[in-house]
Design a protein around this motif. Structure first.
Motif, short mmCIF file in Angstrom:
data_model
loop_
_atom_site.label_atom_id
_atom_site.label_comp_id
_atom_site.label_asym_id
_atom_site.label_seq_id
_atom_site.Cartn_x
_atom_site.Cartn_y
_atom_site.Cartn_z
N PRO A 76 3.77 150.34 94.61
CA PRO A 76 5.14 150.02 94.06
C PRO A 76 5.09 149.17 92.98
N LEU A 77 3.96 148.34 93.09
CA LEU A 77 3.84 147.30 91.77
C LEU A 77 2.69 147.85 90.96
N PRO A 78 2.92 148.13 89.66
CA PRO A 78 1.95 148.64 88.64
C PRO A 78 0.56 147.82 88.43
N ARG A 79 -0.20 148.32 88.19
CA ARG A 79 -1.38 147.17 87.77
C ARG A 79 -1.15 146.11 86.85
N GLY A 80 -0.12 146.45 85.89
CA GLY A 80 0.22 145.37 85.02
C GLY A 80 1.11 144.36 85.45
N ASN A 81 1.51 144.28 86.92
CA ASN A 81 2.21 143.41 87.38
C ASN A 81 1.55 141.87 87.53
N PRO A 82 1.87 140.74 87.15
CA PRO A 82 1.18 139.60 87.23
C PRO A 82 0.47 139.29 88.42
N ARG A 83 1.07 139.72 89.59
CA ARG A 83 0.51 139.51 90.95
C ARG A 83 -0.76 139.89 91.18
N PHE A 84 -1.34 140.86 90.10
CA PHE A 84 -2.92 141.30 90.08
C PHE A 84 -3.61 140.60 89.48
N GLY A 85 -3.21 139.41 88.60
CA GLY A 85 -3.80 138.81 87.78
C GLY A 85 -4.65 137.53 88.43
N HIS A 86 -5.53 136.85 87.62
CA HIS A 86 -6.47 135.69 88.22
C HIS A 86 -6.34 134.41 87.31
N ARG A 87 -5.54 133.75 87.75
CA ARG A 87 -5.10 132.77 87.12
C ARG A 87 -6.53 131.77 86.67
N THR A 88 -6.60 130.96 85.53
CA THR A 88 -7.65 130.08 85.04
C THR A 88 -7.30 128.70 85.04
N PRO A 89 -7.09 127.99 85.96
CA PRO A 89 -6.32 126.78 86.05
C PRO A 89 -7.37 125.86 85.17
N GLN A 90 -7.09 125.07 84.28
CA GLN A 90 -7.82 123.89 83.62
C GLN A 90 -6.85 122.65 83.50
N ARG A 91 -7.27 121.80 82.91
CA ARG A 91 -6.59 120.54 83.01
C ARG A 91 -5.51 120.52 81.76
N GLY A 92 -5.46 121.65 80.85
CA GLY A 92 -4.68 121.45 79.74
C GLY A 92 -5.75 122.32 78.83
N VAL A 93 -5.42 121.72 77.37
CA VAL A 93 -6.05 122.62 76.43
C VAL A 93 -7.67 122.27 76.38
N GLU A 94 -8.01 121.27 76.91
CA GLU A 94 -9.45 120.52 76.98
C GLU A 94 -9.95 120.42 75.50
N VAL A 95 -9.27 119.80 74.89
CA VAL A 95 -9.78 119.49 73.46
C VAL A 95 -10.86 118.85 73.31
N GLU A 96 -11.45 118.18 74.36
CA GLU A 96 -12.89 117.29 74.06
C GLU A 96 -13.86 118.53 73.98
N ARG A 97 -13.55 119.81 74.41
CA ARG A 97 -14.79 120.83 74.43
C ARG A 97 -14.68 121.17 72.79
N LYS A 98 -13.50 121.07 72.21
CA LYS A 98 -13.58 121.45 70.88
C LYS A 98 -14.33 120.42 70.04
N TRP A 99 -14.16 118.96 70.36
CA TRP A 99 -14.97 117.92 69.80
C TRP A 99 -16.42 118.16 69.96
N LYS A 100 -16.60 118.70 71.09
CA LYS A 100 -18.19 118.76 71.18
C LYS A 100 -18.90 120.02 70.54
N ARG A 101 -18.10 120.85 69.69
CA ARG A 101 -18.64 121.62 69.16
C ARG A 101 -19.73 121.28 67.84
N PRO A 102 -20.65 121.80 67.79
CA PRO A 102 -21.61 121.28 66.72
C PRO A 102 -21.13 121.16 65.36
N ASP A 103 -20.20 122.21 65.11
CA ASP A 103 -19.51 122.27 63.78
C ASP A 103 -18.28 121.32 63.66
N TYR A 104 -17.93 120.54 64.52
CA TYR A 104 -16.84 119.92 64.66
C TYR A 104 -17.12 118.46 63.97
N ARG A 105 -16.29 118.20 62.93
CA ARG A 105 -16.23 116.70 62.36
C ARG A 105 -14.98 116.46 62.48
#
Ligand code: SF4
Ligand code: SF4
Ligand code: SF4
Ligand code: FES
Length: 1007
Positions: free
Chosen positions: A957-986
């Protein structure tokens, strides 16, 4: 990083201080702890800031807000003011850094504004290009190796236009807290990801729209905007691409300045045809408000911005669930039943017939042979007029609204103990609690935006959460402690822990002594509620009960939220009272972060009751049998009023069966599906001599009507709604009423006048003047004070002072003290037995509202959630050999329905759950006529069934596209520190590779 925009140190001395600093050579005064970017904006300096959004806090991804502070480059969004700072927003270094940062953004985003649906004067990328007078970009635009994602029915994502600001991620992770979005900064070509890389339509995205609302450009866009907003945006893709190529070709010669001028001319032209109108959501009681963007009768988008309750927040229904307004199924002509069939009629004939028949029946059988039901979806003014029609024109108090079906018990519990029948405070006060307890409320689905604030405080501020429910819904999954008592036993465990707290000297004695009456009698009533009794009755371990008690005692402030899982029981009023008793014993009233929060279901169920659509109350909870009150209304209305309590909804149906009520006028209520034991209700409706149903669609209830009157939905009228926070807000007319339909207040006035009244309200504001003049708790409510996004939380004194937090000075009783109310326990009704061996629970689903009359008309919602179902636990499914999709027949003592099964561990053992959104298989064919003893609210949640497996297997009764079948990816936010760690970031403006450091004041990262 904590986006800490709503969390402040409560110490007032701290606020009293001022910070002196210099900005661009001028001495400025700032509040302590103010963000530099907020100060810059407050004093009106025009400085770039692409990723900053005040409601998201600093996410520090764009670097365009660089300023020089005492010779050092810093991000102004992530820097707090400090005394003596010397800030320059325009120094050569700052401007160079800003430009470099913005150049990187343009490398990720093609400027084709003239043919962009987002070219409406509010595109941050466009406006920053103009602000910075960018003529040419140094970093050329490069496409990303991804396709546009169109897999969500409501919005699309275009990675090529995505500037990777991360606002959407922050909104999804930390405002909505659905935790679907992320950016994998380590990827060679980062983009926004749903569930770590799924198509949107296969992810956990609940289509709340937060991400789309905060996107500063056209990367995320409502599909209803695409090709519709601009003059040139509907061109075929190939033509658009050609035009974009031409623009790009001239850019090296002309520069962006000239090109932007063309697009701004086009944008200005749009203003003549795009309207933005503020409204208040028509669905749940949270009370979100937003701007509706329209072009003719097309809704371009819904934009939550500055609503006092919701800010940028919305849920799927408020953001995307408006297709019903322009549905071809809208009623546009009155209908009159003739020879068993309906025929179309004109308004004059229909209204004449209604007035004549109501008058005849009144003359023949007396005013109490008529009954009136008001709508919790309609405005306060409309409920007021309906009860005035019943009382002042007909002369009966047979007047009710659907709070009888949900919230009356909660109101009773609060009337008994603290004096006002409304939430103790605002959603902000819930956010401030150190412990939130949710009892019998699927908050994340039934009150989604309110739930976001609890989820956010739980995630970011260490707020603790206890959930008591039969189902492991989202809030239960997130809880620190989830308890699952046996159905109908909440009163027992709540009373037992209250007794435990009192017995063990853990009560707030000073609070009880100063503020609470009735302790001795109450203590005596707690005698039976031992821990052992509770453990046995509720099926909960004593250790768990003690843990709940300890968490309450240890918490600095406790808020209890509850809803229909408590109220729709035969002990609904008493359990609500028990909750309030517990809060009193533990001193959890009279300050922010504490109190009782029964969550109102419909958008205006609070307001309908507040404005007198009740059998025992005139507006403002003034008793009909109080001679002083009646005298005031009689003087105001110039009539004699009935003095005895009228019939409530439940009693009306009984009285129809008994032949006492012969006529009914109902508007905006689907009583035939939403009242319990619907077979019995429908038999009653069929017996009515004369029945008027007023609605926007031909509802199931209309089948029983003699006259059907076409009304207008909220977007086609003005007026006010009152949310669960007791917050009164204005809605403005987005569209003119669809031709042939009329706003309910006009129809009610017409009928009243044809029955001899002489009402001359030209606008709902005039109705409110009358309401305020007769109702002390609304004395200071005026349309001027509610203009735009302004709101008032009742009670409102004549000078306009409102009370967002109740009981700050006293409780609402003559001596100012609260009252502990003694209670007894009785067994739930309609119990399971050998024949009806399964307990059936029911309630709302996120996507649909109530029976679904509005939401099923949204194509996108229907696509994701096309039907109802019954949730079956894995254990029971194995035992009965049922798979998801299997058709089953549920049979109760009162009726039966056929429905598909959904096997899920949200339910346990022999407990089933059915969402209430179905007209084909309404759960109320199965529920009984038992009610809460005090308020007659149906005991919907006390139902037993047997389940017959029909042997046919259907699709899920719930199609595959219903969000209840999804898998969340919790994290603290945008986690910009990981961007700043990129070798090409200045860091822009610096030759150095950036390393994150913490600033001392706030833990935000600075440069
Ligand atoms: S849940 Fe979906 S719509 Fe809501 S913010 Fe997250 S990704 Fe956007
Ligand atoms: S999609 Fe997200 S990251 Fe991309 S521009 Fe919009 S808000 Fe920013
Ligand atoms: S349904 Fe409720 S939570 Fe959703 S937008 Fe409307 S008022 Fe807000
Ligand atoms: S506004 Fe984007 S880093 Fe400050």
């Amino acid at each position: 990083m904590l986006p800490s925009d709503t969390w402040h140190c409560p110490c007032t001395w701290y606020y009293a201080m001022e910070i002196n600093l210099t900005v661009d050579g001028t001495a400025r005064v700032s509040k302590p702890d103010e963000r530099l970017i907020d100060l810059i904006n407050r004093i009106g300096l025009k400085a770039p800031q692409v990723c900053y959004h005040p409601q998201l806090g600093p996410i520090q991804t764009c670097d365009t807000c660089m300023v020089e502070v005492d010779g050092k480059l810093v991000r102004s969004c992530a820097t707090r003011v400090e005394p003596g700072m010397n800030v320059s927003t325009t120094s050569a270094r700052a401007v160079a850094a800003q430009r470099e940062a913005f150049d990187r953004i343009l490398g990720n985003h093609m400027l084709y504004c003239t043919v962009c649906d987002n070219n409406n004067g509010n595109c941050t990328v466009h406006n920053t290009t103009r602000l910075m007078a960018v003529e040419h970009q140094k970093i050329p635009f490069k496409t990303k190796p991804y396709e546009v994602d169109n897999s969500n029915p409501f919005y699309r994502y275009d990675p090529d236009q995505c500037i990777l600001c991360g606002r959407c991620v922050e909104a999804c992770q930390n405002v909505e807290v659905n935790e679907t979005l992320s950016i994998r900064w380590e990827d060679p070509h980062p983009r926004v990801l749903w569930d770590g890389g799924k198509p949107i339509g296969e992810s956990s995205c609940v289509s709340c729209g937060h991400c789309v609302t905060v996107c500063p450009c056209n990367a995320l866009m409502e599909k209803s905007m695409v090709g519709k907003a601009g003059f040139l945006t509907a061109l075929p893709k190939t033509a658009l691409a050609g035009m974009i190529d031409i623009v790009k070709a001239v850019e090296p010669d002309t520069g962006y300045g000239a090109i932007l001028k063309v697009s701004e001319a086009e944008s200005a032209m749009r203003e003549s045809r795009i309207r933005r109108t503020k409204t208040v959501c028509t669905y749940c009681g949270v009370g979100c408000s937003f701007d509706v963007w329209t072009k003719d009768r097309h809704i371009l988008k819904v934009e939550p911005r500055e609503g006092p309750t919701n800010g940028i927040s919305s849920c799927i229904k408020g953001k995307f669930g408006w297709d019903f307004v322009n549905s071809s199924e809208r009623l546009t002509k009155p209908l009159i039943r003739e020879g068993g069939k309906f025929r179309e009629a004109n308004w004059d004939e229909a209204l004449g017939l209604v007035a004549r028949r109501l008058a005849e029946i009144k003359a023949r059988s007396g005013p109490d042979s008529l009954a009136f039901i008001s709508s919790s979806k309609c405005t306060n003014e409309e409920s007021y007029l309906m009860q005035k029609l019943a009382r002042a024109v007909i002369g009966t108090n047979n007047m009710d609204n659907c709070s009888r079906y949900c919230q009356a018990p909660a109101t009773m519990g609060l009337f008994r103990t603290v004096g006002y029948g409304g939430d103790s405070g605002s959603i902000k006060d819930i956010e401030n609690a150190s412990l939130v307890i949710i009892v019998g409320s699927n908050t994340a689905e039934a009150h989604p935006v309110l739930a976001t604030r609890v989820k956010r405080a739980h995630k970011l501020r260490d707020q603790k959460l206890i959930v008591s429910d039969l189902r492991k819904h989202e809030m239960a999954q997130r809880a620190d402690l989830f308890i699952h008592p046996k159905p109908g036993t909440d009163l027992v465990w709540i009373s037992a822990i209250t007794r435990y707290i009192l017995d063990n000297g853990l009560a707030k004695t000073s609070f009880l002594e100063k503020w609470v009456n009735g302790l001795d009698d109450y203590k005596k009533s707690l005698g039976p509620f031992t821990m052992e009794f509770a453990a046995e009755t509720c099926g909960l371990p004593i250790e768990t009960l003690k843990k709940v008690a300890d968490m309450i005692v240890e918490a600095e402030g406790v808020c209890v939220l509850w809803a229909m899982g408590v109220t729709q029981h035969s002990m609904g009023s008493d359990t609500s009272t028990a909750i309030s008793n517990l809060l009193l014993v533990t001193g959890n009233y009279m300050r922010t972060g504490t109190g009782a929060y029964p969550l109102r279901g419909h958008n205006n169920v609070q307001g309908a009751s507040d404005h007198g659509a009740m059998p025992n109350y005139l507006p403002g909870y003034q008793l009909v049998d109080d001679p002083e009150v009646r005298a005031r209304f009689e003087a105001g209305w110039q009539v004699k009023l009935p003095s005895t309590k009228g019939l409530d909804n439940h009693e009306m149906i009984e009285a129809i069966h008994q032949g006492k009520v012969k006529a009914m006028y109902l508007f905006g209520e689907e009583i035939s599906l939403v009242d319990s034991n619907s077979n019995f209700v429908n038999e009653g409706l069929a017996k009515l001599e004369f029945f008027v149903a007023q609605d926007i669609f031909f509802s199931d209830t209309c089948r029983f009507a003699d006259v059907v009157l076409p009304a207008s939905p909220s977007l086609e009228k003005e007026g006010t709604f009152t949310s669960t926070e007791r917050r009164i807000q204005r809605l403005y007319e987005v569209f003119e009423p669809l031709e042939g339909s009329r706003p309910d207040w006009r129809i009610i006035q017409e009928i009243a006048n044809r029955l001899g009244a002489n009402w001359n309200f030209k606008h709902p504001s005039e109705i409110y003047v009358e309401i305020a003049s007769l109702t002390p708790i609304f004395a200071g409510v005026t349309y001027e004070r509610l203009e735009g996004y302004k709101s008032l939380q009742w009670p409102v004194a004549a000078d306009g002072t409102d009370q967002p937090l109740l009981y700050t000075k006293q409780f609402n009783f003559p001596d100012g003290k609260a009252r502990l109310f003694p209670l007894r326990y009785s067994e739930p009704t309609d119990p399971v037995d050998a024949e009806f061996d399964l307990h059936l629970n029911n309630g709302r689903l996120l996507e649909h509202f109530h029976e679904g009359n509005l939401t099923y008309r949204s194509a996108g919602i229907r696509e994701q959630t096309p039907d109802t179902f019954v949730e079956v636990s894995p254990g029971l499914a194995t035992e009965r050999r049922i798979k998801t999709g299997a058709w089953v027949q549920l049979v109760s003592r009162y009726g039966q329905v056929r429905v598909r099964a959904l096997v899920t561990d949200r339910v346990e053992g022999k407990e089933l759950y059915m969402p209430i959104n179905s007209s084909e298989s309404p759960v109320n064919r199965l529920t009984s006529s038992f009610t809460d003893k005090v308020t007659h609210t149906p005991a919907y949640k006390e139902a037993s069934v047997r389940m017959l497996v029909l042997g046919e297997n259907g699709e899920s009764p719930l199609p595959r596209g219903n969000p209840r079948f999804g898998h969340r990816t919790p994290q603290r936010g945008v986690e910009v520190e990981r961007k700043w760690k990129r070798p090409d970031y200045r860091v822009p403006g610096s030759p150095m590779v950036f390393h994150a450091t913490k600033t001392k004041a706030n833990g935000e990262n600075g440069t």
